[in-house]
Each structure stands twice: as structure tokens, then as C-alpha cells.
Enzyme design. Sequence first.
Site, PDB file in Angstrom:
ATOM      1  N   ASP A 140      38.738  32.746  35.471  1.00 33.33           N
ATOM      2  CA  ASP A 140      38.553  33.715  34.648  1.00 33.33           C
ATOM      3  C   ASP A 140      38.284  33.327  33.061  1.00 33.33           C
ATOM      4  O   ASP A 140      38.301  33.713  32.116  1.00 33.33           O
ATOM      5  CB  ASP A 140      40.148  34.317  33.921  1.00 33.33           C
ATOM      6  CG  ASP A 140      40.305  35.728  34.808  1.00 33.33           C
ATOM      7  OD1 ASP A 140      39.492  35.985  35.618  1.00 33.33           O
ATOM      8  OD2 ASP A 140      41.849  36.175  34.840  1.00 33.33           O
TER       9      ASP A 140
HETATM   10  C1  GLC Z   1      45.334  33.679  36.188  1.00 38.10           C
HETATM   11  C2  GLC Z   1      44.708  34.481  36.232  1.00 38.10           C
HETATM   12  C3  GLC Z   1      43.634  34.771  37.519  1.00 38.10           C
HETATM   13  C4  GLC Z   1      42.768  33.768  37.704  1.00 38.10           C
HETATM   14  C5  GLC Z   1      43.430  32.862  36.974  1.00 38.10           C
HETATM   15  C6  GLC Z   1      42.718  31.286  36.665  1.00 38.10           C
HETATM   16  O1  GLC Z   1      46.180  32.985  37.295  1.00 38.10           O
HETATM   17  O2  GLC Z   1      46.054  36.120  37.107  1.00 38.10           O
HETATM   18  O3  GLC Z   1      43.091  36.139  37.710  1.00 38.10           O
HETATM   19  O4  GLC Z   1      41.953  33.744  38.718  1.00 38.10           O
HETATM   20  O5  GLC Z   1      44.513  32.916  36.128  1.00 38.10           O
HETATM   21  O6  GLC Z   1      41.781  31.693  35.688  1.00 38.10           O
HETATM   22  C1  GLC Z   2      43.854  33.660  30.069  1.00 35.09           C
HETATM   23  C2  GLC Z   2      44.586  32.924  30.845  1.00 35.09           C
HETATM   24  C3  GLC Z   2      43.960  32.893  32.134  1.00 35.09           C
HETATM   25  C4  GLC Z   2      44.062  34.872  32.387  1.00 35.09           C
HETATM   26  C5  GLC Z   2      43.578  35.222  31.897  1.00 35.09           C
HETATM   27  C6  GLC Z   2      43.857  36.723  32.229  1.00 35.09           C
HETATM   28  O1  GLC Z   2      42.582  33.399  29.848  1.00 35.09           O
HETATM   29  O2  GLC Z   2      44.572  31.894  30.437  1.00 35.09           O
HETATM   30  O3  GLC Z   2      44.699  32.297  32.802  1.00 35.09           O
HETATM   31  O4  GLC Z   2      44.149  34.837  34.065  1.00 35.09           O
HETATM   32  O5  GLC Z   2      44.077  35.262  30.623  1.00 35.09           O
HETATM   33  O6  GLC Z   2      44.694  37.513  31.788  1.00 35.09           O
END
Ligand code: GLC
Ligand code: GLC
Length: 816
Positions: free
Chosen positions: A489
Site C-alpha cells: 500500500d
Molecule cells: C496492511 C494492509 C494490507 C497491505 C499491507 C502492506 O497490512 O492491510 O492490505 O497489503 O499493509 O502495505
Molecule cells: C498505511 C500503512 C499500511 C496500510 C495502509 C492502509 O499506509 O503503512 O500498512 O496498508 O496505511 O491502511
Amino acid sequence: MRFGYFDDSRLEYVITRPDTPLPWINYLGMDEYFGIISNTAGGYSFYQDARLRRLTRYRYNNAPLDEGGRYLYIRDNAEESPSYWSPTWQPVRQVLDAYECRHGLGYSTIHSEKNHINARITYFIPLHENLEIWKVEITNHRDQQASLSIFSAVEFCLWDALDDATNFQRNFNIAEVEVEGSVIYHKTEYRERRNHFAYFACSAPLDGFDTSRDAFLGAYRGWDAPLAVEKGHTSASIAHGWQPVGVHQVNLSLAPEESRTLIFLLGYHENDPQRKFESENSQVINKANVKPVIAHYLDEGNANHAFTELAEYWLSLLSLFQVETPDLHANRMINTWNAYQMMVTYNLSRSASYFESGIGRGMGFRDSTQDLLGFVHMVPEKARRRLLDLAATQLTDGGAYHQYQPITKQGNHDIGGNFNDDPLWLVLAVSAYLRETGDWSILDEAVPFDNRPGSETPLIDHLQRSMNYTLERTGPHGLPLIGRADWNDCLNLNSFSATPGQSFQTVTAKDGKVAESVFIAGQFILAAHEMEEIMTRLGRQAESQKYALARQQMEQVIDTAAWDGSWFRRAYNDFGNPVGSVENAEGQIFIEPQGICVMAGIGLEDNRARQALDAVAEKLACEHGIVLVSPAYQQYYLELGEISSYPPGYKENGSVFCHTNPWIMIAETRIGRGDRAFDYYLRINPSAREEKSEIHRCEPYVYAQTISGKEAAIPGEAKNSWLTGTAAWNYVAMTQWILGIRPHYDGLIIDPVFPSSWSGFKAVRHFRGSRYEIEVTRKGPGNQAYICVNGIDISGNLIPVPVEQANKIMVNVVIR
Ligand code: GLC
Ligand code: GLC
């Protein structure tokens, strides 16, 4: 240093001191009513949605931590020197003479003693009920009569947890309660559009109560020192606005060695809107339907019975897959805690934990689809429903909302879409469901797009649109466009955000036609393999061929555009430059493409897989696990986005982002390196890290999302425990690839790649109605399996599904 121990025979983790590095929590509830509970009784409860139907308040960033909970006070009414304490330590935090918290499957028991007054409190939610039970047993171990007062305390939330924490001009006016007998009813907004209320009931006749927080605590006093407890009497306060609470007072006089049991119930009830009031002209809650429920569970025998049912339910779920390996940490995680954590992630997706306030997030599309990979064998019917719910939020172009709301099941606009990996997870989840259950009928289910009535098409069309979504969105190198982001993300190659506080998840400054993802390419190949298999079995050969061709083309693109020389590149940015390449000064190698490409079979034949995994071992692995990227970014890069917003070694910027580690474990098994796969498994296994709990900080019985990495200021600190895809993926890596017991469309595959030092292992696996007893014996250092089923040798690794289900299928495997 440890703060407790595993009681494996009782399937409990026992915390032996209350001051754990963080609140160590557990979950209560399986159906619609849920709670989180810490080892000192902190936490909150909600019905279905942790934001919109919150029953009690909790303060996340309070000092001290973990304030708000299911509290009890014991007051020793000794005339000369009255005193009081909390038998759960918080909120009073008086030193206890004995303390222990046992977190079990769906319940927590806190047991303590002070001044020879013993208290044992068990908290749980009966199956299929919208209420929680606190069973409180008090015993007097003194040689004299003890005069005690017991106070219970919860602080009600005015339902919408976000509004409750922000909208004070309204909220200080609206709280309403009713008190009838030993039951306190919280009915804020019941007068208007809510047909639900909460209740807090006590099994004993009351010696007092309070419903106004001010009255109970007294001016400028906290939960650690309520005035009513100090004085020994509540004041029958009725809340009108301000802060409503539920407090019961029960006075007990206990002879030496005498025990008393009190039952408290905290529950949620919804009335028929036509009959919500007692009479037409009154504003009094109609309690006709809730009273029998309350009466039922205030009865100790009924409460005990509900507890037994809960325990049996969990045992039956866990019994579907049990293993016996030479490794204690693997056994305890696979047999109990990992399976348990997967059910919790199924129930809550990413909404409510100690780290997730329950306010911000709905059910994640990619999160829920990946969670399913782990729990599908335990609750296949629930998996089926979840898949159909998720698919119904898909958009007509094959794209997906990133999240949907659990109550409405509608896609959530706030967080948007265009995370280009999302649609492909649907294919991978449905194929996992088919492999597990053989229920091909799911593909014919009529499923709408974006929940629009009239737009229904069979589920199989949804899967095809997912595939097309990727194929229709490729970039200059032929790799899939990344969109807003892929699995990571925080790798936001189109955001270019320069505004403080702006969400990287929703902003896009570029047209998105250049930045490409190698991760999605690997994911596409995995999904295409599944579509080929599915289409063949549906008799749609031409389409199967079509996916085979698309897959081969994508494999070629990876060969030409994604191989960096010693490992797979991660992406191309908006300038068309590689990300995750030796050409970069920072962020030279990422974990995700090494995992997903090798899982997809890339480089197995020409040694690139081995090279990539050796690079992982050399550049990414550390004692706390495998970090996500190295070297971590030292500064913020506009063209990379949120990943570089984190300090080096944290979160996506080079922590051990545990979700990705099992991809490498699986990849290692694909090149036959069981020793290394299992070594990685142990590095993040929470039980194996238990002895460094003061460093790890999170619970030793569940996986955390992230552990600060080798470049962090303080390496080894875990954060975001419980609600993480790590649970499902580690379970898959260990059971399906290291132990190699893998559901296939036509049967069960046995293809273990386990440590050379193990003499073997045993497993019991229920699969499509049959019970397989598997015994694996190592007779040589390799991974070649010779399988004998019910005394007959078979060739290959696949045990076909028997014509008739069997109570016992004996599988003997020799590994050479
Ligand atoms: C968080 C989110 C997941 C994403 C991950 C890596 O765990 O819930 O959807 O893939 O971060 O960014
Ligand atoms: C932030 C976190 C990531 C998560 C995203 C969406 O970017 O670092 O892990 O997936 O929020 O909530």
C-alpha cells in the site's frame, strides 16, 4: 525475558504479571457480538461494526495505556482501614499478592489474590448470542469473616465511536439510561432512530448503582480512584447527558473459605421498531424479549453450559488439522494459536485490535481474500459467503473497491479503488476454495457488480473480469500498471504527494500509464495457472488455452523486463526507471517480487530462483526475520510515496513486514530448501520469540504485522499484532509447503519439504469429508516422497478424492 508461558494442554497462554510491555489482548465472540480484552481487563465490545455499534469506550493513546474496560473493584470494608483494589490489576493498579491471566480460545480468565481475598473472573461470549458473560468468583481465604463490596464498571459509548470521541456539543446532551432491578439499560438515541440498546445486568440484588460517571468517579478523579468505591457506596445516579456508565454495587459478607459467584452480563439487543416502547405513549424500552435472555444467562448453570459449548466448538474447529512435528513452536502455532488467529482475522478483517481503533477501516478486499487462504478448511460455508460478498462489490471493469462496510456490505468510497492487485486476489481465493471443497457450484452463483440489482452474472465471469483488468492495464514494458498501489500500500508510484497529512491511499497526481508492478505480474501468473485449471475442468478448453498464452507472455515480460541480474526488480516508477534494482542507491532489493515470482514458478529451471533467494538471504534476512527492502530509504522520495515516509527499518520501509516472509518460505520449498524455509519460519514465529518478549513487546501467541528491521533505531520490536495476513500466509507456508499437505482440485497433494534434521512428522487432516492420518518418515536427506495409501503404493504426489468418504485414510510417506 518472558511475561508468562504456554499451557499447551489447556490451549491457553498464561500471563504471570500484569505489566506486559503492551496490553496483551484476546478476542471474544464468533458471530455478531465481539470484544477485545487485555490481560488486565481493558478493551471494548461492539455489535457487528466496531465503529457504528460500539458498546463501550476505550482510549488508545491514554497514559497509562489500556484505559477503558470491563472493570471490577473489590472494597474491603474493614472499619479501621478500608481499602480497595482491582482484581484485574487495572484500573487501580494496586500490587496484587497473586496474579495470572489465561487467554484461551474465545475466553479470558483473570485470577488474583490480595489480602487473602481470591478472585477469578472469566469473560466470554456464548455462541450465537449478542452478550458477554463475566463470571466472577470471590473466595475468602481469611480465617475471619470478610465484609466486602464489589463494584462493576463499564463506560458506555454513544454507539458511533468516531462521533463519540469528537462531537461533544451534541453528545453531552443525549445520554439516557433506565435502571430496573439489577439491570442498567443504556438507551442513548433509542428515543429516535435507534431500535437497539445495551444492557448491563447483575445476578445479585443490588446494594447500589451509578449511571453517571461524574457521580461514580467524583470530580477530577480517574478510574483508578472512584469516589464511590473509596466511600463504599454508590449514589443511584441517573445519567442525563454527559457520560453514562454502568456500575453495580453488591455487598458480600463471606465466612472463612466461603465463595460467592456473581454473573454480570453486558449485551446488545434490537427491538422490532413497531414495538420498541413499553406502551404507545411511553418512552420506556419494551423489555419483553430481552428479559428472558438476561434471566437465562444470569443463571450460573446456563452460563457454565454456554462456556462448555464454546470450548467444544473450538476443539471441533481445531481438530480438522492437527500436526505432530519435532518442533514445539510449529506444533503449538499450527494446532492452536495460528488457527485461532486466522478465525479472528476472518471475523474482524482489519477493523478492531489494540492497534486498529475500529474507526478507520472496513473489510479489506485483498485482506479478506488472503485471510481466506488460511481459514477455508475450518469454515468452508463462511468462506463461501465471504467470497460472494466480496465479489458482489467488484466493479464492472473488473476493478475492486479496496474495502467494504460489514453492515451494509457496500464498497467504501472513501478509500477508493485502483489498487491493481486487488482483483487478482479474488481469483486466488476462489481457487483456494475450490481446491479445498470441490464445490464447483459456487462458480455458477449469480453475483452482482457493485451490489447493483440486475447486474448479476455467474461468479466465473467475475474471475474473468479480474484477469482482464490486469491484461487491459499494462505499461511500457508490458508489465501490469501498478495503479494506486499493489500489495504494498505504501509503494505509491503515482501519488507524488507534497502536502502534509494527505492520504497516500487516495491521492493520485499522475495518469498512471507508466508505473508498473513486477509483483502484479507474478500474481497474474499464479492466477492464470488457476484459471487454466478451472477452465479445463469446466470443459472450456479454448479459454484455458487463452490463459496459458497470456501467462506465457507475462513470463516472457518478466524475463526481459524484471530480472535485474541477481534478483527480480520490484517495479518501474513514473519516469520509467527501475525500483528495486542494483542501479538504485537505496531500495535495491525488495522481498515481494522474489517471493511471488518464485512462487509463480519463474526461474526454477534456469537458476534465477535460487539466485534471487540467495540474494534475499544475503541482503534481506536478519535475526528478526526478512526485511521488506534494503537498503531502507533514508529520505522522503516524492516519486515513491508513503514507503519513504517511514523512518528506515519501520513498516513498509524495511521492517520485517511479516506477511511477506511466508512467500519466501514457500519459494524456498519450491527449490527444495526445507532447512532454510523452516529457519525463516522460526525467526518470526511468535512462540519462538517468546523468550525475548521485552524486545518483541507484542503477544507471544499471535503474529504481528511488522517487526522493526535491522536498519531500525530499535530492531526487533513487533507492532500491529493480531489482524494481519501473516496469520493465513504462515499457516499456508507451514502446512501446505513445508509439511506439503496441499489441497488440489482432484485430491490431496503430499509434497513435504521439511528440515533435514527431522525424522518425520504426523498429521491428521480432514479433507472433503474424509479423515486422513498421515505419517511421514525421513529415510534420506532429499524431498522425494514415496506414498502409500491404505497399504497400496501410489505413483506421484496426489491422493485422489475417494469415491466414498472415509473415517480413516492411512497415508504413509517415505522421504528420501
Ligand atoms: C496492511 C494492509 C494490507 C497491505 C499491507 C502492506 O497490512 O492491510 O492490505 O497489503 O499493509 O502495505
Ligand atoms: C498505511 C500503512 C499500511 C496500510 C495502509 C492502509 O499506509 O503503512 O500498512 O496498508 O496505511 O491502511
